[in-house]
Structures are given as structure tokens and as C-alpha cells.
Scaffold this motif. Structure first.
Motif, PDB file in Angstrom:
ATOM      1  N   ASP A  47       1.011  -1.239  -0.038  1.00  0.00           N
ATOM      2  CA  ASP A  47       0.118   0.153  -0.054  1.00  0.00           C
ATOM      3  C   ASP A  47       0.950   1.188  -0.109  1.00  0.00           C
ATOM      4  O   ASP A  47       1.946   1.302   0.947  1.00  0.00           O
ATOM      5  CB  ASP A  47      -0.996  -0.012   1.225  1.00  0.00           C
ATOM      6  N   ASP A 107      -4.468   5.035   6.616  1.00  0.00           N
ATOM      7  CA  ASP A 107      -5.488   4.508   5.706  1.00  0.00           C
ATOM      8  C   ASP A 107      -5.977   5.765   4.650  1.00  0.00           C
ATOM      9  O   ASP A 107      -6.598   5.607   3.628  1.00  0.00           O
ATOM     10  CB  ASP A 107      -6.764   3.836   6.018  1.00  0.00           C
ATOM     11  N   VAL A 134      -4.860   6.495  -1.984  1.00  0.00           N
ATOM     12  CA  VAL A 134      -4.174   5.170  -1.633  1.00  0.00           C
ATOM     13  C   VAL A 134      -4.051   4.247  -2.944  1.00  0.00           C
ATOM     14  O   VAL A 134      -5.199   3.978  -3.528  1.00  0.00           O
ATOM     15  CB  VAL A 134      -4.763   4.806  -0.273  1.00  0.00           C
ATOM     16  N   TYR A 136      -3.373   0.470  -3.213  1.00  0.00           N
ATOM     17  CA  TYR A 136      -3.394  -0.694  -2.614  1.00  0.00           C
ATOM     18  C   TYR A 136      -2.578  -1.771  -3.197  1.00  0.00           C
ATOM     19  O   TYR A 136      -2.493  -1.902  -4.495  1.00  0.00           O
ATOM     20  CB  TYR A 136      -4.952  -1.227  -2.447  1.00  0.00           C
ATOM     21  N   CYS A 137      -2.072  -2.645  -2.186  1.00  0.00           N
ATOM     22  CA  CYS A 137      -1.358  -3.956  -2.883  1.00  0.00           C
ATOM     23  C   CYS A 137      -2.110  -4.668  -3.692  1.00  0.00           C
ATOM     24  O   CYS A 137      -3.292  -4.891  -3.413  1.00  0.00           O
ATOM     25  CB  CYS A 137      -0.829  -4.602  -1.524  1.00  0.00           C
TER      26      CYS A 137
END
Length: 156
Positions: A47, A107, A134, A136-137
């Protein structure tokens, strides 16, 4: 003598693909990929922040308003490539660079243009939605995903 079109037709009729071979990347320019690939890792692999800004926990902004601004203490900076794990505490915020890993507990990312800074604090006058800015992975490609590359020509 045959026409140009007839020559093209005969070439296409008799042409066969060369057998596939494994080669180094340096030798692949103008080659055609023989099969699809499988992603060896998630992309991104963790992330991370999609922009230069501030990173925090969205829940810390739940009560933010113009009449009731929330102040989050700026407690450092995170650069892309930083390998140590960092934990974010409630009521705290980090400056973060594009591509830098999100600290544990964070987050949400707020872009610089929306930041109000006062005496070492980020001041928020509205709630910020979780997951904002963000990456995310695995968001772009997940590990083991099929990547449709068969028939693509290798170019720089």
C-alpha cells in the motif's frame, strides 16, 4: 513475373512462425512474445501514496468541520524507498512522498493543495474519506494474474 499482391499472398500462404525460444531482454527488440505471462508479484507490492501529501487515519477526521476543526500532529516525513516499518498513532500525521509505503495504521492521503498547516499541525475542516489517494497492494496486478502479452512486439 508475378505481381506484388501475388507475391504477398504466396509469402503469407507459406510463412510459418519461428519456434519460440528463451532469450535475454537485450536480444528481444523486434521479437514477438510467444505466450502470456504470469505476474510474479503484486503491483504495487505494498500500500502506498499516490501523491506527495499527508497520510493519516480517516477516522481521525470524523468530527471535522469548519466550526470544529481537527488538528493532527505532524510527526515526520516518509520517502519512497524507505524500508523501515513505521506505525501511525491516533491523532498523528506524516508528510509522505508519492510511492512511499503507508505507515501501519494509516488509510488515507490528503493532497498538499487541501492542507492547512499551523504550528506543526495539519488542520482539517471536513471529514476525509478512507482510501483517498491510496494505491493498494495488488490494485493494478495481483500475483499470479495472467498478463495478456502473447503476440506483442518487444519495443524499448
Amino acid at each position: 513475373m508475378i505481381t506484388y499482391r501475388e507475391a504477398q499472398k504466396r509469402i503469407v500462404q507459406h510463412a510459418r512462425p519461428l519456434p519460440s525460444q528463451i532469450t535475454s531482454v537485450q536480444e528481444t527488440i523486434a521479437c514477438v512474445i510467444a505466450s502470456d505471462l504470469r505476474a510474479p508479484i503484486n503491483l504495487p507490492s505494498f500500500d502506498n501514496s499516490a501523491m506527495d501529501c499527508f497520510v493519516f487515519k480517516a477516522a481521525d477526521t470524523a468530527q471535522a468541520s469548519v466550526k470544529n476543526p481537527v488538528r493532527l500532529k505532524i510527526c515526520g516525513s516518509l520517502r519512497a524507498g524507505l524500508s523501515r516499518k513505521v506505525r501511525l498513532s491516533r491523532g498523528k500525521v506524516f508528510r509522505i512522498m508519492t510511492g512511499a509505503a503507508l505507515p501501519t495504521g494509516a488509510d488515507t492521503v490528503l493532497e498538499k493543495e487541501k492542507a492547512i498547516l499551523r504550528n506543526g499541525f495539519l488542520v482539517l475542516t471536513e471529514t476525509v474519506k478512507e482510501g483517498r489517494h491510496v494505491r493498494y497492494c495488488g490494485e493494478e496486478i495481483t500475483r499470479s494474474a495472467r498478463i495478456p502479452t502473447r503476440g506483442m512486439e518487444m519495443t524499448p
